[in-house]
Design a protein around this motif. Structure first.
Motif, short mmCIF file in Angstrom:
data_model
loop_
_atom_site.label_atom_id
_atom_site.label_comp_id
_atom_site.label_asym_id
_atom_site.label_seq_id
_atom_site.Cartn_x
_atom_site.Cartn_y
_atom_site.Cartn_z
N GLU A 200 -9.62 -1.64 -6.32
CA GLU A 200 -11.06 -1.91 -5.77
C GLU A 200 -11.87 -0.69 -5.52
OE1 GLU A 200 -11.97 -5.28 -5.87
OE2 GLU A 200 -10.01 -6.21 -5.62
N GLN A 201 -12.85 -0.36 -5.88
CA GLN A 201 -14.02 -1.24 -6.47
C GLN A 201 -14.51 -0.84 -8.00
OE1 GLN A 201 -15.75 -3.88 -5.22
NE2 GLN A 201 -14.52 -4.17 -3.44
N ASP B 251 -6.98 0.26 -1.75
CA ASP B 251 -6.49 -1.13 -2.45
C ASP B 251 -5.73 -1.05 -3.67
OD1 ASP B 251 -7.96 -2.64 -0.27
OD2 ASP B 251 -9.63 -1.47 -1.50
N ASN C 278 0.89 -1.25 -0.02
CA ASN C 278 0.09 -0.11 0.01
C ASN C 278 0.88 1.59 0.06
OD1 ASN C 278 -1.84 -1.94 -0.10
ND2 ASN C 278 -3.01 -0.84 1.65
N HIS D 291 -6.12 -4.52 -11.47
CA HIS D 291 -5.66 -5.79 -10.65
C HIS D 291 -4.46 -6.07 -11.27
CE1 HIS D 291 -5.56 -8.72 -7.64
NE2 HIS D 291 -6.77 -7.87 -7.10
#
Length: 562
Positions: free
Chosen positions: A63-64, A41, A12, A98
């Motif tokens: 995310e998201q 994230d 992170n 991702h």
């Protein structure tokens, strides 16, 4: 991250400093680096984006779906505890990334950034490539197919980075098949080459391929084995194969031996392992009509006198030497005994031999003598290493200098590996000749290095590793991309998988021999003592001619840089 020799952890917005020991009593201290980055994230990669020797960090929001943030990289300061500068790569991306990786995708030497969105994202979810330009980061779509936690590697062994991946989850995953996609990068052959098969069944084996204008028409011809090949009007047309005649079965040297202005040929009678004559030759031999020597007459040398138009008259007035077949040969002047061919044999304990060319080469006997008991039984180069206008002999990882008692051996490197092919050239532009060496390693990964000549020639030379290749036993050198520095050509000697053997161009990217990029020229030809670099078609760039050990092909690879 702090370059203390221990691997740290990036997670992170922090990196954790490795204390250098595994203990529950010692903490991994955290370091903040991400400034005002607030997205919780992330997908992370670490790479030296700006090539300053320090590891930088790339972050993408993971995310998201349906939410948006930015894609950025953070520049490592000289002090790892200092302030990290953020550079935004893309100011608005969906938080469904991702995968992110910083890699040299296009082969320019600069790192690019490649990302992939999950299929859960809204709308299109592409695989994207960000390339640095003067205006910032330029975004390119590689594919409209989404992917999750991709991987990047050279899957097809062509020296560029490919991508592979699959998706994580579909709504109706019980009935859905999950294909794995491979995106093959095509940038390794960005200059391009054209392969020409000029002979697919040359009789016998050959240990050399040589180039010269043999018929006086101004075009460069080729010679290999017991034949020469007349260059046609274009490299892709038919090359006429002409034999020199018995016993000249394996051409070794092209030189004007009789000083009449054209190129003559020195060859041996060695035809190759397990080479048997055809039915007609066997019948003529048995009937006594035409005698055929079934022996491996590598020590029997002959020379072919050229009439200037590619018609050769064979002479056998050469004293038989001592050896099986030649692995190295070079021409020498300035050595006691007049003009000579220096011979290096495949069989061990033959030493180095000098074959003297008499003043009247057609009428007098060519005689040889052993000049040194030392030999590395492979390629040799006669060259003035120390600038005293007297030649030395390089054998691979050693060189020989003339002394009062004969030839004295000096070492470039005392490595245990056996050198095979080598080429001498100034690779780092310091005015001194360096040497590129490929070592014996048939069908397996082999050592390939270049040795930097020191200021004191008699000291050990500094070894620089080159990319590891299979059987690097074919070598050529030249400025392949016309950028003013010397590149290296390597042909792989892979007898176990000849269909996977590669011809490789090692691009000298900084002109100093410290940054090399491999490029695939062709896959599928096994090479041995080939990879001759020469401008065959006279267009100003360098082409390649090559041969192998397991086949009778003679090959030309045309450089299409122009």
């Amino acid at each position: 991250m702090d370059r203390d020799g221990y691997p740290d952890i990036v997670v992170n917005q922090q990196w954790l400093k490795n204390p250098g020991t595994v203990s529950n009593d010692i903490d991994w201290n955290t370091r903040d680096y991400a400034g005002d980055w607030s997205w919780p994230d992330v997908f992370i990669d670490v790479a030296d984006i700006n090539r300053d020797g320090r590891p930088d960090i790339v972050l993408s929001p993971a995310e998201q779906a349906g939410q948006y943030y930015r894609l950025s990289w953070f520049e490592a300061p000289s002090d790892p505890d200092g302030t990290w500068r953020e550079e935004v790569v893309d100011a608005r991306v969906e938080a469904a990334h991702h995968f992110v990786a910083a890699l040299d995708i296009d082969g320019t030497g600069d790192l690019d950034i490649v990302t992939a969105e999950m299929n859960q994202g809204e709308g299109d979810n592409p695989v994207k490539l960000y390339m640095k330009s003067e205006e910032g980061w330029r975004r390119n779509r590689i594919s409209e197919l989404s992917s999750h936690s991709m991987r990047a590697a050279d899957i097809d062994n062509d020296f560029d980075i490919d991508l592979m991946g699959t998706n994580w989850q579909f709504e109706d995953d019980k009935d859905y098949e999950y294909p794995v996609y491979l995106w093959r990068n095509q940038s390794s052959s960005r200059i391009g080459w054209r392969r020409h098969l000029i002979d697919d069944s040359r009789p016998g084996q050959a240990t050399f391929i040589l180039a010269a204008d043999l018929n006086g028409d101004g075009a460069t011809d080729l010679a290999s084995g017991g034949h020469w090949y007349r260059q046609p009007e274009s490299l892709g047309s038919t090359w006429t194969r002409t034999p020199f005649g018995d016993p000249a079965a394996n051409v070794a040297l092209l030189k004007d031996f009789d000083d009449d202005g054209d190129v003559d040929v020195l060859a041996s009678g060695w035809r190759g392992y397990n080479q048997q004559p055809g039915l007609l030759r066997r019948l003529l031999n048995r009937l006594g009509i035409r005698e055929y020597d079934y022996e491996q007459s590598g020590d029997q040398l002959a020379w072919a006198e050229n009439d200037g138009q590619g018609r050769f008259e064979l002479h056998t007035n050469i004293e038989p030497a001592s050896g099986d077949f030649l692995q190295g040969i070079d021409w020498a002047t300035g050595i006691q005994g007049g003009p000579q061919a220096i011979l290096s044999w495949h069989r061990q304990n033959e030493g180095l031999q000098a074959l003297s060319v008499p003043v009247e080469p057609t009428h007098s006997i060519w005689r040889w003598r052993r000049i040194s008991d030392f030999s590395q039984d492979e390629a040799i180069t006669v060259i003035d290493l120390d600038g005293d206008e007297s030649p030395e002999i390089v054998t691979g990882t050693a060189w020989l200098a003339r002394s009062n008692s004969g030839w004295e051996t000096h070492w470039i490197s005392r490595t245990r590996e056996r050198p095979d092919r080598h080429r001498l050239v100034d690779l780092n532009n310091d005015g001194r000749l360096d040497i590129v060496v490929g070592f014996e390693s048939a069908s397996r990964a082999g050592k390939l290095v270049w040795y930097e000549q020191p200021e004191d020639l008699y000291e050990p030379w500094l070894e620089h590793p080159l990319p590891t290749l299979t059987g690097p036993m074919s070598l050529g050198i030249g400025d392949i991309d016309l950028d003013g520095d010397i590149d290296i050509i390597v042909g792989e000697h892979d007898l176990d998988q000849p269909d996977q053997a590669r011809l490789v161009w090692l691009e000298n990217r900084n002109g100093m021999g410290s940054d090399w990029r491999p490029h695939l020229i062709h896959r599928g030809d096994e090479h041995h003592d080939g990879a001759l670099v020469v401008d065959l078609d006279g267009d100003g760039d360098l082409d390649i001619a090559s041969i192998g050990w397991s086949h009778g092909k003679v090959l030309v690879y045309e450089n299409l840089i122009r």
